[in-house]
Write an enzyme that holds these catalytic residues in place. Structure first.
Site, PDB file in Angstrom:
ATOM      1  N   TYR A 122      18.911 123.156  88.053  1.00 61.03           N
ATOM      2  CA  TYR A 122      19.900 123.452  88.493  1.00 61.03           C
ATOM      3  C   TYR A 122      19.530 125.041  88.986  1.00 61.03           C
ATOM      4  O   TYR A 122      18.784 125.832  88.264  1.00 61.03           O
ATOM      5  CB  TYR A 122      21.183 123.934  87.384  1.00 61.03           C
ATOM      6  CG  TYR A 122      21.597 122.883  86.997  1.00 61.03           C
ATOM      7  CD1 TYR A 122      22.726 121.860  87.943  1.00 61.03           C
ATOM      8  CD2 TYR A 122      21.791 122.237  85.734  1.00 61.03           C
ATOM      9  CE1 TYR A 122      23.246 120.780  87.458  1.00 61.03           C
ATOM     10  CE2 TYR A 122      22.397 120.985  85.351  1.00 61.03           C
ATOM     11  CZ  TYR A 122      23.114 120.215  86.157  1.00 61.03           C
ATOM     12  OH  TYR A 122      23.948 119.320  85.723  1.00 61.03           O
ATOM     13  N   LYS A 148      24.436 128.034  53.719  1.00 60.69           N
ATOM     14  CA  LYS A 148      25.736 127.910  54.707  1.00 60.69           C
ATOM     15  C   LYS A 148      25.213 127.514  56.271  1.00 60.69           C
ATOM     16  O   LYS A 148      23.850 127.398  56.394  1.00 60.69           O
ATOM     17  CB  LYS A 148      25.903 129.654  54.772  1.00 60.69           C
ATOM     18  CG  LYS A 148      24.835 130.385  55.398  1.00 60.69           C
ATOM     19  CD  LYS A 148      25.377 132.011  55.304  1.00 60.69           C
ATOM     20  CE  LYS A 148      24.241 132.916  55.877  1.00 60.69           C
ATOM     21  NZ  LYS A 148      24.546 134.439  55.844  1.00 60.69           N
TER      22      LYS A 148
HETATM   23  C1  LIG Z   1      23.439 134.802  55.118  1.00 57.31           C
HETATM   24  C2  LIG Z   1      23.310 135.611  53.926  1.00 57.31           C
HETATM   25  C3  LIG Z   1      22.131 135.818  53.214  1.00 57.31           C
HETATM   26  C4  LIG Z   1      20.987 135.526  53.580  1.00 57.31           C
HETATM   27  O1  LIG Z   1      20.300 136.180  54.570  1.00 57.31           O
HETATM   28  P1  LIG Z   1      18.622 135.817  54.888  1.00 57.31           P
HETATM   29  O2  LIG Z   1      18.444 137.049  55.900  1.00 57.31           O
HETATM   30  O3  LIG Z   1      18.765 134.555  55.781  1.00 57.31           O
HETATM   31  O4  LIG Z   1      17.984 135.820  53.653  1.00 57.31           O
HETATM   32  C5  LIG Z   1      22.371 136.473  51.804  1.00 57.31           C
HETATM   33  N1  LIG Z   1      23.792 137.071  51.540  1.00 57.31           N
HETATM   34  C6  LIG Z   1      24.713 137.021  52.491  1.00 57.31           C
HETATM   35  C7  LIG Z   1      25.962 137.580  51.876  1.00 57.31           C
HETATM   36  C8  LIG Z   1      24.575 136.290  53.505  1.00 57.31           C
HETATM   37  O5  LIG Z   1      25.693 135.967  54.159  1.00 57.31           O
END
Ligand SMILES: *Cc1c(COP(=O)(O)O)cnc(C)c1O
Length: 367
Positions: free
Chosen positions: A257, A34
């Protein structure tokens, strides 16, 4: 094309991390890609993960899942953030499994002509996604118009393995699975573990685990679990940028800045061609870049497209040179962990926010 900033993604590091995580869990592995694969590039990382033995890919959004399919990914894909009203028909036609966590979504999906493959999301104690108040009502519904292939939940505190919430969530997961079994629903896939649980809570593996941050070679929490190296993980992303300019300055000059920093001696400053538009946190202080075997710390505020580092008076750096913003740390360079600490954030956010203006370069090519 010569770039001014690039994120170099090491496919063999991702492959090595996947192999390690599969060995540790001993069950199927869903590679979480994702959010543009945590900044590593959605499609390319998906292809690397598939080639490297991931059994499933997981994404939040339907459009992420469709992009993976249209680029030829063959392995099963689960998308878990589809509110009611989502284009479930497209999910079906692209052979994408979807998570269901509300009665409203369940009813929409049940009303489709062809049966959808669903994973029921359970709220076992994180109080975010998943069935909680609607659970009893769900158990009364007709399941004949869906294909329940999975049931899953998510840990809130897997990075704190001694917290009781972990065993409470595990127990609740088993109870809710038993509730389903009591109405004749026995999904073949049960998945609960994220990266931290894969590394530290082997009793939670069930039939599949979901690996995000650890697949990218980063520790879910360096304080609680140790850094990448101690966990056997290889950071996959090296971020580098060019020095737009190197200039000699005298003592007492205000930099950037707000003039929040002033040079304390005559020195060489480097203007790095990267800024908060590229994902460098504006508030970062205490991180910097690595060049010629040395660290050069940020001086002043990060601006939109650039930030300034103090190279020191003896630096050999020249305008146009590459600097490493973060890498695996093996030569002394700053890491994504360092940038997280320097910004009051975590490595997850550092890599995920690297912006679209930064080219992703993949090497070595495994596909
Ligand atoms: C993002 C996510 C993960 C992965 O989590 P990590 O800590 O990066 O391994 C697993 N399951 C779900 C449902 C997530 O949203």
């Amino acid at each position: 094309m010569e770039h001014r900033a690039e994120a170099r993604i090491d496919a063999s590091a991702i492959a090595s991390n996947i192999a390690l995580l599969k060995t540790l869990s001993g069950v199927d592995l869903l590679a979480v890609v994702k959010a543009d694969a945590y900044g590593h590039g959605l499609v390319e990382t998906g292809l690397i993960a598939e080639k490297s033995g991931a059994d499933w890919l997981g994404v939040a959004l339907l459009e992420e899942a469709i992009a993976l399919r249209t680029h030829g990914i063959q392995i099963p894909i689960l998308a878990w953030l589809l509110p009611p009203g989502s284009d479930f028909r497209s999910a079906r036609s692209h052979d994408i499994d979807v998570a269901v966590s509300s009665i409203a979504a369940f009813k929409e999906i049940s009303g489709l002509k062809s049966k959808m493959r669903i994973h029921i999301e359970l709220d076992t104690g994180m109080t975010r996604g998943g069935f909680l108040d609607e659970w009893d009502e769900l158990l009364e519904l007709d399941f004949s118009q869906v294909e329940v292939v999975g049931v899953f939940s998510h840990f809130a505190r897997a990075d704190e393995p001694t917290q009781r919430q972990n065993s409470d969530q595990l127990a609740r997961f088993n109870t809710m699975i038993a509730d389903l079994a009591a109405i004749g629903i026995n999904p073949p896939l049960k998945h609960l573990s994220n990266s931290a649980a894969i590394l530290k809570n082997h009793s939670a593996a069930f039939t599949m685990v979901r690996a995000g941050i650890a697949m990218y070679g980063l520790s879910p929490d360096i304080k609680m679990l140790g850094d990448s190296k101690s966990l056997g993980l290889k950071p996959a992303m090296q971020l580098r940028a060019k020095l737009h300019l190197v200039k000699e300055v005298s003592k007492g000059l205000p930099v950037g800045y707000g003039a929040t920093a002033v040079t304390t001696s005559q020195t060489l400053l480097g203007v790095v061609a990267m800024g908060y538009a590229d994902g460098i946190p504006r508030i970062a202080q205490g991180a910097g870049v690595f060049i010629d075997g040395q660290r050069a710390a940020i001086i002043g505020r990060v601006s939109m497209d650039q930030f300034v580092v103090d190279l020191g008076p003896d630096s050999k750096a020249a305008s146009g040179d590459w600097v490493i913003v973060f890498g695996d740390g093996s030569h002394g360079e700053y890491t994504a962990d360092d940038w997280g600490a320097a910004s009051g954030s975590i490595n997850y956010e550092i890599v995920t926010r690297i912006g679209p203006r930064v080219s992703r370069i993949y090497a070595p090519h495994v596909y």
